[in-house]
Structures are given as C-alpha cells and as structure tokens.
Design a protein around this motif. Structure first.
Motif, PDB file in Angstrom:
ATOM      1  N   VAL A  30      42.961  28.233  30.605  1.00 58.07           N
ATOM      2  CA  VAL A  30      41.562  28.408  30.207  1.00 58.07           C
ATOM      3  C   VAL A  30      40.923  29.519  31.039  1.00 58.07           C
ATOM      4  O   VAL A  30      40.179  30.347  30.510  1.00 58.07           O
ATOM      5  N   MET A  31      41.227  29.546  32.318  1.00 60.44           N
ATOM      6  CA  MET A  31      40.680  30.611  33.163  1.00 60.44           C
ATOM      7  C   MET A  31      41.149  31.980  32.673  1.00 60.44           C
ATOM      8  O   MET A  31      40.372  32.939  32.655  1.00 60.44           O
ATOM      9  N   SER A  32      42.396  32.092  32.236  1.00 62.69           N
ATOM     10  CA  SER A  32      42.868  33.386  31.737  1.00 62.69           C
ATOM     11  C   SER A  32      42.139  33.771  30.454  1.00 62.69           C
ATOM     12  O   SER A  32      41.837  34.951  30.251  1.00 62.69           O
ATOM     13  N   SER A  39      44.336  35.888  25.276  1.00 64.32           N
ATOM     14  CA  SER A  39      44.894  36.404  24.030  1.00 64.32           C
ATOM     15  C   SER A  39      43.920  37.422  23.460  1.00 64.32           C
ATOM     16  O   SER A  39      42.720  37.381  23.760  1.00 64.32           O
ATOM     17  N   ALA A  40      44.418  38.300  22.626  1.00 62.71           N
ATOM     18  CA  ALA A  40      43.558  39.301  22.001  1.00 62.71           C
ATOM     19  C   ALA A  40      42.511  38.626  21.116  1.00 62.71           C
ATOM     20  O   ALA A  40      41.355  39.059  21.055  1.00 62.71           O
ATOM     21  N   PHE A  41      42.898  37.544  20.440  1.00 61.82           N
ATOM     22  CA  PHE A  41      41.990  36.832  19.551  1.00 61.82           C
ATOM     23  C   PHE A  41      40.803  36.258  20.318  1.00 61.82           C
ATOM     24  O   PHE A  41      39.650  36.461  19.939  1.00 61.82           O
ATOM     25  N   THR A  42      41.080  35.534  21.403  1.00 67.33           N
ATOM     26  CA  THR A  42      39.988  34.918  22.155  1.00 67.33           C
ATOM     27  C   THR A  42      39.112  35.982  22.813  1.00 67.33           C
ATOM     28  O   THR A  42      37.896  35.814  22.907  1.00 67.33           O
ATOM     29  N   ARG A  43      39.704  37.073  23.227  1.00 64.99           N
ATOM     30  CA  ARG A  43      38.945  38.172  23.826  1.00 64.99           C
ATOM     31  C   ARG A  43      38.028  38.805  22.773  1.00 64.99           C
ATOM     32  O   ARG A  43      36.848  39.021  23.012  1.00 64.99           O
ATOM     33  N   LYS A  44      38.565  39.060  21.582  1.00 67.18           N
ATOM     34  CA  LYS A  44      37.809  39.717  20.513  1.00 67.18           C
ATOM     35  C   LYS A  44      36.623  38.879  20.049  1.00 67.18           C
ATOM     36  O   LYS A  44      35.539  39.405  19.799  1.00 67.18           O
TER      37      LYS A  44
END
Length: 102
Positions: A30-32, A39-44
C-alpha cells in the motif's frame, strides 16, 4: 520477514476507481501505491485508499481470490467493501493492528 498472503482493494475515493491486488506484505505494498511506485494504473487514477483486505494462509488461494474478484461486477465489489467498511474509510492504519503475527 514473513510474508502473509493478502488480497486487497484500493479506491480513489468513495465509489471511485477501484484496484484489486495481491501481495505478501500489505503494509509495504500500500505504501508503494501511495508513493506512486505500486502500478501505472493506481498512479494514473490516484487509487491509494485501502478500503478492503483479506488475509489467506496460502498464496495460491490468495491469487485465485484476486483473479475471481477482478472478474466480479463493480456492484459486487462495492457490496464487498461496504459489508465491512460502509464509510469507505482508509484502512491503512489498521493493517499493523490486524496483520498476522510471525
């Protein structure tokens, strides 16, 4: 460090974008995601709020559960979250308290 198989759901906000994942270290994973390295998805989509998680005894079962959840309709995932977290609170702080002990 022992690994504890865990399936989890992150959300961007209440009824927002959802992400289903599996990990052996829920706190670090979760911290990452929060740090933009998950992941790219969660970042986007800004998906960083831990709204549901479930520990398993075996990685095979956890991976199978993750695959099944990913195939679920969105409404089913929302019902799963709201069954234990009706206010969509961020559960990150509760991880340490509930994580299986070594």
């Amino acid at each position: 460090m022992a690994r504890h198989p865990c399936v989890y759901i992150l959300a961007s906000q209440r009824n927002g974008t959802l992400y289903v994942g599996v990990t052996g270290n829920i706190a670090m994973r979760v911290m990452s995601h929060r740090d933009g390295r998950g992941s790219a998805f969660t970042r986007k989509y800004g998906v960083t709020r831990l709204v549901w998680y479930e520990f398993h005894e075996d990685f095979g079962f956890a991976i199978e559960r993750e695959k099944r959840l990913k195939m679920w309709h969105r409404a089913w995932k929302i019902n799963l979250i709201e069954a234990t977290n009706p206010d969509w609170e961020d559960l990150y702080e509760t991880i340490q308290m509930w994580a299986p002990m070594d």
